[in-house]
Write an enzyme that holds these catalytic residues in place. Sequence first.
Site: not given
Length: 322
Positions: A138, A141-142
């Site tokens: 992701c 997300c990261d």
Amino acid sequence: MTQETEHVQCLIIGSGPAGYTAAIYAARADLKPVMYTGIVPGGQLTQTTDVDNFPGYPNGIMGPEMMEDFRKQAERFGTDIRFGYVTKVDFSTQPHQVVVDESKTITADTVIIATGASAKWLGLESEQKYNGFGVSACAVCDGFFFKGQDVAIVGAGDTAAEEATYLAKLCKTVHMLVRRDEFRASKAMQHRVLNTPNIIIHYNSETKEILGDGKNVTGVRIVNNVNSEEKTIPVTGFFVAIGHNPNTEIFKGWLDMDETGYLITKPDSTQTNIEGVFACGDAQDKLWRQAVTAAGTGCIAALESERYLAAKEHQPVKSVIA
């Protein structure tokens, strides 16, 4: 031997942000929800490290710790959380029937599906070794953790192209590994990638191994599948963007789903094609797949369950939307 049977008002299948949020709202509405967590209690977030983009955690939080907070809050309002795996459903009658661990039948007036989705992986041993330590499925997300660094992303579809351009805004260089000699992404997404100067595209490239120092990712070894030439690219992050599989196999034949298995709900609703069955989170969301959006649909599923039951019983809605 006679199979054990139990009746509940509201059954939640699956945990994670969607399931736990649905549980919080359903419990506060006095639906006395029963949740079966599935094989991985807490879902995908229990397999991640830092979560920096969920509201309410100004200093960030570890994924497993965050899911533990969600679980405790759901339990505080009275949710009956059980470890178990749903092995069969029958939505042909009311109440609906669900079999857990092939040994117990639950009949439920409403069912909230929050079974989530699982990222597709390349299947490399090194990929799992460094998952959460430089390897991610992701970018949204990261990606922030790799600001100003060199990263690689594997994939050739719209998701990979979108995530590559997202990473390009944060990272110094994005090495995009495309396994064929062309993209599968739409023309618009291809143009966006090709017009982003810090994205380097490696066509006909297969990932052989993700390299690391035992703690974090340090590079990726790729091979050209046309001339068999191998090379190593120094990177600190490796993103896999080859798709997700929704965990919805058990609902085939009962619920409407698209060609990839994502559950189809009515517009602006979590209601499925079966009355009293609601779907939330990544099991029905193939676009955003964020913890906060999953939590939002979990809230909606619980509120819709409450309204559905109230309408059947001609009772006023108990919950207060705040």
